[in-house]
Design a protein around this motif. Sequence first.
Motif, PDB file in Angstrom:
ATOM      1  N   MET A 140     -47.858  -0.526  -1.110  1.00  0.00           N
ATOM      2  CA  MET A 140     -48.132  -1.834  -1.711  1.00  0.00           C
ATOM      3  C   MET A 140     -49.646  -2.049  -1.859  1.00  0.00           C
ATOM      4  SD  MET A 140     -45.134  -2.986  -2.268  1.00  0.00           S
ATOM      5  CE  MET A 140     -45.369  -4.703  -2.612  1.00  0.00           C
ATOM      6  N   LEU A 141     -50.393  -0.944  -1.818  1.00  0.00           N
ATOM      7  CA  LEU A 141     -51.846  -0.938  -2.024  1.00  0.00           C
ATOM      8  C   LEU A 141     -52.586  -1.808  -1.011  1.00  0.00           C
ATOM      9  CD1 LEU A 141     -51.826  -1.104  -5.913  1.00  0.00           C
ATOM     10  CD2 LEU A 141     -51.929   0.916  -4.462  1.00  0.00           C
ATOM     11  N   LEU A 142     -52.069  -1.861   0.208  1.00  0.00           N
ATOM     12  CA  LEU A 142     -52.687  -2.603   1.309  1.00  0.00           C
ATOM     13  C   LEU A 142     -52.978  -4.052   0.943  1.00  0.00           C
ATOM     14  CD1 LEU A 142     -55.099   0.195   2.593  1.00  0.00           C
ATOM     15  CD2 LEU A 142     -52.872  -0.425   3.521  1.00  0.00           C
ATOM     16  N   SER A 143     -52.134  -4.635   0.129  1.00  0.00           N
ATOM     17  CA  SER A 143     -52.322  -6.006  -0.327  1.00  0.00           C
ATOM     18  C   SER A 143     -52.242  -6.996   0.822  1.00  0.00           C
ATOM     19  CB  SER A 143     -51.245  -6.359  -1.355  1.00  0.00           C
ATOM     20  OG  SER A 143     -51.302  -7.731  -1.646  1.00  0.00           O
ATOM     21  N   CYS A 144     -53.122  -7.982   0.793  1.00  0.00           N
ATOM     22  CA  CYS A 144     -53.083  -9.034   1.814  1.00  0.00           C
ATOM     23  C   CYS A 144     -51.914  -9.988   1.561  1.00  0.00           C
ATOM     24  CB  CYS A 144     -54.409  -9.783   1.865  1.00  0.00           C
ATOM     25  SG  CYS A 144     -54.833 -10.614   0.329  1.00  0.00           S
ATOM     26  N   ASP A 145     -51.255  -9.897   0.414  1.00  0.00           N
ATOM     27  CA  ASP A 145     -50.082 -10.724   0.118  1.00  0.00           C
ATOM     28  C   ASP A 145     -48.829 -10.201   0.817  1.00  0.00           C
ATOM     29  OD1 ASP A 145     -51.489 -12.443  -1.560  1.00  0.00           O
ATOM     30  OD2 ASP A 145     -51.200 -11.138  -3.286  1.00  0.00           O
ATOM     31  N   VAL A 146     -48.863  -8.960   1.266  1.00  0.00           N
ATOM     32  CA  VAL A 146     -47.727  -8.382   1.975  1.00  0.00           C
ATOM     33  C   VAL A 146     -47.890  -8.709   3.456  1.00  0.00           C
ATOM     34  CG1 VAL A 146     -46.486  -6.274   2.569  1.00  0.00           C
ATOM     35  CG2 VAL A 146     -47.466  -6.538   0.299  1.00  0.00           C
ATOM     36  N   ILE A 147     -46.959  -9.507   3.956  1.00  0.00           N
ATOM     37  CA  ILE A 147     -47.012  -9.965   5.340  1.00  0.00           C
ATOM     38  C   ILE A 147     -45.998  -9.168   6.150  1.00  0.00           C
ATOM     39  CG2 ILE A 147     -46.772 -11.963   6.876  1.00  0.00           C
ATOM     40  CD1 ILE A 147     -48.989 -12.266   4.721  1.00  0.00           C
ATOM     41  N   SER A 148     -46.439  -8.628   7.270  1.00  0.00           N
ATOM     42  CA  SER A 148     -45.502  -7.957   8.177  1.00  0.00           C
ATOM     43  C   SER A 148     -45.646  -8.587   9.554  1.00  0.00           C
ATOM     44  CB  SER A 148     -45.761  -6.453   8.237  1.00  0.00           C
ATOM     45  OG  SER A 148     -47.032  -6.182   8.753  1.00  0.00           O
ATOM     46  N   ARG A 149     -44.526  -8.830  10.164  1.00  0.00           N
ATOM     47  CA  ARG A 149     -44.507  -9.439  11.494  1.00  0.00           C
ATOM     48  C   ARG A 149     -43.580  -8.624  12.367  1.00  0.00           C
ATOM     49  NH1 ARG A 149     -43.191 -14.788  13.975  1.00  0.00           N
ATOM     50  NH2 ARG A 149     -43.495 -14.247  16.160  1.00  0.00           N
ATOM     51  N   GLU A 150     -44.152  -7.994  13.390  1.00  0.00           N
ATOM     52  CA  GLU A 150     -43.343  -7.234  14.330  1.00  0.00           C
ATOM     53  C   GLU A 150     -42.779  -8.177  15.379  1.00  0.00           C
ATOM     54  OE1 GLU A 150     -44.689  -3.366  15.722  1.00  0.00           O
ATOM     55  OE2 GLU A 150     -46.325  -3.502  14.262  1.00  0.00           O
ATOM     56  N   ILE A 151     -41.511  -7.959  15.723  1.00  0.00           N
ATOM     57  CA  ILE A 151     -40.851  -8.805  16.707  1.00  0.00           C
ATOM     58  C   ILE A 151     -40.035  -7.937  17.667  1.00  0.00           C
ATOM     59  CG2 ILE A 151     -40.699 -10.799  15.166  1.00  0.00           C
ATOM     60  CD1 ILE A 151     -37.691 -10.094  14.812  1.00  0.00           C
ATOM     61  N   THR A 152     -39.658  -8.544  18.782  1.00  0.00           N
ATOM     62  CA  THR A 152     -38.701  -7.934  19.695  1.00  0.00           C
ATOM     63  C   THR A 152     -37.404  -8.690  19.525  1.00  0.00           C
ATOM     64  OG1 THR A 152     -40.438  -7.348  21.261  1.00  0.00           O
ATOM     65  CG2 THR A 152     -38.193  -7.407  22.103  1.00  0.00           C
ATOM     66  N   ILE A 153     -36.343  -7.960  19.211  1.00  0.00           N
ATOM     67  CA  ILE A 153     -35.044  -8.589  19.005  1.00  0.00           C
ATOM     68  C   ILE A 153     -34.376  -8.800  20.360  1.00  0.00           C
ATOM     69  CG2 ILE A 153     -32.747  -8.302  18.008  1.00  0.00           C
ATOM     70  CD1 ILE A 153     -33.999  -6.711  15.767  1.00  0.00           C
ATOM     71  N   GLY A 154     -33.905 -10.009  20.569  1.00  0.00           N
ATOM     72  CA  GLY A 154     -33.164 -10.317  21.782  1.00  0.00           C
ATOM     73  C   GLY A 154     -34.048 -10.668  22.955  1.00  0.00           C
ATOM     74  N   LYS A 155     -33.413 -11.216  23.957  1.00  0.00           N
ATOM     75  CA  LYS A 155     -34.129 -11.649  25.144  1.00  0.00           C
ATOM     76  C   LYS A 155     -34.187 -10.567  26.209  1.00  0.00           C
ATOM     77  CE  LYS A 155     -32.936 -16.477  24.491  1.00  0.00           C
ATOM     78  NZ  LYS A 155     -32.234 -17.636  25.004  1.00  0.00           N
ATOM     79  N   GLU A 156     -33.125  -9.776  26.368  1.00  0.00           N
ATOM     80  CA  GLU A 156     -33.060  -8.802  27.446  1.00  0.00           C
ATOM     81  C   GLU A 156     -33.504  -7.397  27.038  1.00  0.00           C
ATOM     82  OE1 GLU A 156     -29.693 -10.165  26.728  1.00  0.00           O
ATOM     83  OE2 GLU A 156     -30.150 -11.967  27.855  1.00  0.00           O
ATOM     84  N   ARG A 157     -33.351  -7.049  25.796  1.00  0.00           N
ATOM     85  CA  ARG A 157     -33.629  -5.683  25.343  1.00  0.00           C
ATOM     86  C   ARG A 157     -34.995  -5.620  24.664  1.00  0.00           C
ATOM     87  NH1 ARG A 157     -28.402  -2.549  25.164  1.00  0.00           N
ATOM     88  NH2 ARG A 157     -27.180  -3.910  26.454  1.00  0.00           N
TER      89      ARG A 157
END
Length: 140
Positions: free
Chosen positions: A47-64
Amino acid sequence: MFGFLYKKAKALFSKKGTDSKQEDLSQKQTPVSRTLADNIKTIREEMLLSCDVISREITIGKERSTRAAIIFIDGMADKKIINDNVLKPLMNISGFPISPGSTDRKTGIIKVIEQSVLAISNIAEVQNINEAISELLTGN
């Protein structure tokens, strides 16, 4: 705001023998990596390192500690809908029961998320990074 779309389209259409963006993306078929960081990096580079592309890393779930990422294009997606209908439900899952008919934990988690957690109608499973980018560019 959508300058990257113009750049990406221009790059795709300027290649000889390519009639459309869709054909070019489907011809490459970059496989999905086993590491989340590599997949995010590949998508951002494509995506040509566009600042319009937002990525958000998350942890799924509470225990895992199942890691995932939400990737969207700023301005094409409603952040409130993403927060309320995608991020919060995923982060608040209290367990991962294996869904009936699934043969492994990964498939079970995906099915549970699709059928029970996400309150959105447009979920698509992709087979490679290029399909993911194509879906991203169409707002899915």
